[in-house]
Design an enzyme around this catalytic site. Structure first.
Site, PDB file in Angstrom:
ATOM      1  N   LYS A 261       0.715  -1.122  -0.077  1.00 54.46           N
ATOM      2  CA  LYS A 261       0.139  -0.178   0.028  1.00 54.46           C
ATOM      3  C   LYS A 261       0.906   1.183   0.214  1.00 54.46           C
ATOM      4  O   LYS A 261       0.364   2.271  -0.755  1.00 54.46           O
ATOM      5  CB  LYS A 261      -0.911  -0.172   1.021  1.00 54.46           C
ATOM      6  N   HIS A 375       2.768  12.969  10.664  1.00 54.53           N
ATOM      7  CA  HIS A 375       1.401  13.174  10.214  1.00 54.53           C
ATOM      8  C   HIS A 375       0.824  14.364  11.226  1.00 54.53           C
ATOM      9  O   HIS A 375       0.161  15.211  10.997  1.00 54.53           O
ATOM     10  CB  HIS A 375       0.515  11.930  10.587  1.00 54.53           C
TER      11      HIS A 375
HETATM   12  C1  MEV Z   1       0.490   4.866   4.907  1.00 59.20           C
HETATM   13  O1  MEV Z   1      -0.522   5.336   3.809  1.00 59.20           O
HETATM   14  C2  MEV Z   1       1.225   3.676   4.326  1.00 59.20           C
HETATM   15  C3  MEV Z   1       2.072   2.860   5.320  1.00 59.20           C
HETATM   16  O2  MEV Z   1       1.227   2.205   6.175  1.00 59.20           O
HETATM   17  C4  MEV Z   1       2.984   1.893   4.455  1.00 59.20           C
HETATM   18  C5  MEV Z   1       3.614   0.983   5.339  1.00 59.20           C
HETATM   19  O3  MEV Z   1       3.009   0.719   6.313  1.00 59.20           O
HETATM   20  O4  MEV Z   1       4.740   0.508   5.096  1.00 59.20           O
HETATM   21  C6  MEV Z   1       2.823   3.777   6.281  1.00 59.20           C
END
Ligand code: MEV
Length: 424
Positions: A261, A375
């Site tokens: 993702k 964030h």
């Molecule tokens: C958030 O949009 C994407 C993450 O969750 C990817 C990951 O966990 O490697 C930070």
């Protein structure tokens, strides 16, 4: 008026007329309907030709990732996404990759697959042989559909025929392998499959049902690698952490999904900015990640002999710079100009590099400060501005809220007051 979604002829109306009906249905205010009709840089009339039943446009932020060097060339990367931190993270990863020479990317020829499903044949293996024996004729029929593509050096290159077992018996699946050059290629390969289908029925018997692209574009791959020098990313401890994060994902589909993702945060943001079919890319990516029977990561990481971190990504990348909306959507056109890519392959390579960068950035954040810190900082900034912080004090307001772990509107207000008082 009763609320009904039974709206014959709705599609023939103008966007303004449709909005009037939707307004009634959903009790929209006058202000809301005006907002719907206030198209930004995508004209309502253009939008109305792109899809059906248009009542407005739906804007997203467009950002530009900086610091990217790919195959020795500097790029500014347009990214369209709603999620904070993604553009900053990509830029940061690209910056940290510069001491290692940036990204080295490559791609295969832009070969797309079209499937022709043949059922109800008496002897599927014999049908397979018959179809393969007519390969030249099949390619000729396919290529007669798109002389322009052939002139540009593309066209149907090969066929493959598979016999598969299904709940409804054996099926003979012909794959048409088409070099689509700079197009995404869905229209081209679908047209070719439809043209070839009657001939296949004639030579092999049976009945053709589906004639459609496969979004598992595993003949159209893009890859990228990068070296992140350990000193550029926080030292050996960070390398070790990222390797643990990667091996976790490689072994566990629950984690691999989230890992990927993160890759797609970057890939899809560029896809959106440049007007690609994002669903095709998503579908292909995840199917490719499961190609060996178990879902795993699209990226790999290892420590090289200098102790630095190396990363690699490989994934299908069905993207185009001609056709689709790339030449219709005004912002997609500008995004492609900012990127300066000359071919679909170059775009695919850039997107692979961005996917790797995005993934690296997420892993690094996760194994160091955690993903929430960035964030929260952005969140704090938004709050501070909403609370009335002017540009000269906004950084200080953010810093104090973060330090106090009190990221709240009321606290932002108080801090702004305090700063103003102290500055007289
Ligand atoms: C958030 O949009 C994407 C993450 O969750 C990817 C990951 O966990 O490697 C930070």
């Amino acid at each position: 008026m009763s609320r009904t979604s039974y709206l014959p002829g709705f599609y023939k109306l103008s966007p303004e007329e449709r909005v009037r009906i939707v307004k009634e249905f959903a009790d929209l205010t006058e202000e809301e309907t005006q907002l719907l009709l206030k198209a930004g840089n995508l004209d309502l009339s253009v939008a109305d030709r792109m899809i059906e039943n248009v009542i407005g446009t739906w804007p997203l932020p467009l950002g530009v990732a900086t610091y990217f060097v790919i195959n020795g060339r500097d790029y500014l990367i347009p990214m369209s996404i709603e999620e904070p931190s993604v553009v900053a993270a990509a830029s940061n990863a690209a910056k940290m990759a510069r001491p290692g020479g940036g990204f080295v990317a490559s791609s295969t020829d832009p070969i797309m697959i079209s499937q022709i499903q043949l059922v109800k044949v008496e002897d599927p293996e014999e049908a397979r042989r018959q179809i393969l024996a007519e390969k030249e004729k099949i390619l000729e029929i396919a290529n007669s559909q798109d002389p322009v593509l052939v002139r540009l050096g593309g066209g149907a290159r090969d066929i493959e025929v598979r016999v598969i077992d299904t709940e409804m018996g054996k099926m003979v699946i012909t794959h048409l392998l088409v070099d689509v050059r700079d197009a995404m290629g869905a229209n081209t390969v679908n047209t070719m499959a439809e043209a070839v289908a009657p001939f296949i029925e004639r030579i092999a018997g049976g009945k053709v049902y589906l004639r459609i692209i496969s979004n598992l574009a595993d003949r159209r791959l893009a890859s990228a690698r990068a070296i992140w020098k350990k000193d550029a990313i926080g030292g050996e401890e960070v390398v070790e952490g990222i390797l643990h994060a990667y091996t976790f994902a490689a072994a566990d589909p629950y984690r691999a999904t989230t890992h990927n993702k993160g890759v797609m945060n970057g890939v899809i943001a560029v896809a959106r900015a440049t007007g690609q079919d994002t669903r095709a890319i998503e579908a292909g990516a995840h199917a490719y990640a499961a190609r060996n029977g178990r879902y795993t990561t699209l990226t790999r990481y290892w420590r090289n002999e200098d102790g630095d971190l190396e990363g690699y990504i490989e994934m299908p990348m069905a993207v185009g710079i001609v056709g689709g909306i790339t030449r219709v959507h005004p912002i997609a056109k500008i995004a492609l100009k900012i990127l300066g890519v000359k071919t679909a392959r170059e775009l695919a390579e850039v997107m692979a590099a961005v996917g790797l960068a995005q993934n690296f950035a997420a892993l690094r954040a996760l194994v160091t400060e955690g993903i929430q810190a960035g964030h929260m900082k952005l969140h704090a900034r938004n709050l501070a501005m909403a609370a009335g912080a002017t540009p000269d004090i906004v950084d200080e307001v953010v810093e104090r809220m973060v330090r106090e772990k009190a990221i709240r509107f009321d606290r932002a207000r108080e801090i702004i007051e305090e700063i103003r008082r102290s500055r007289g």
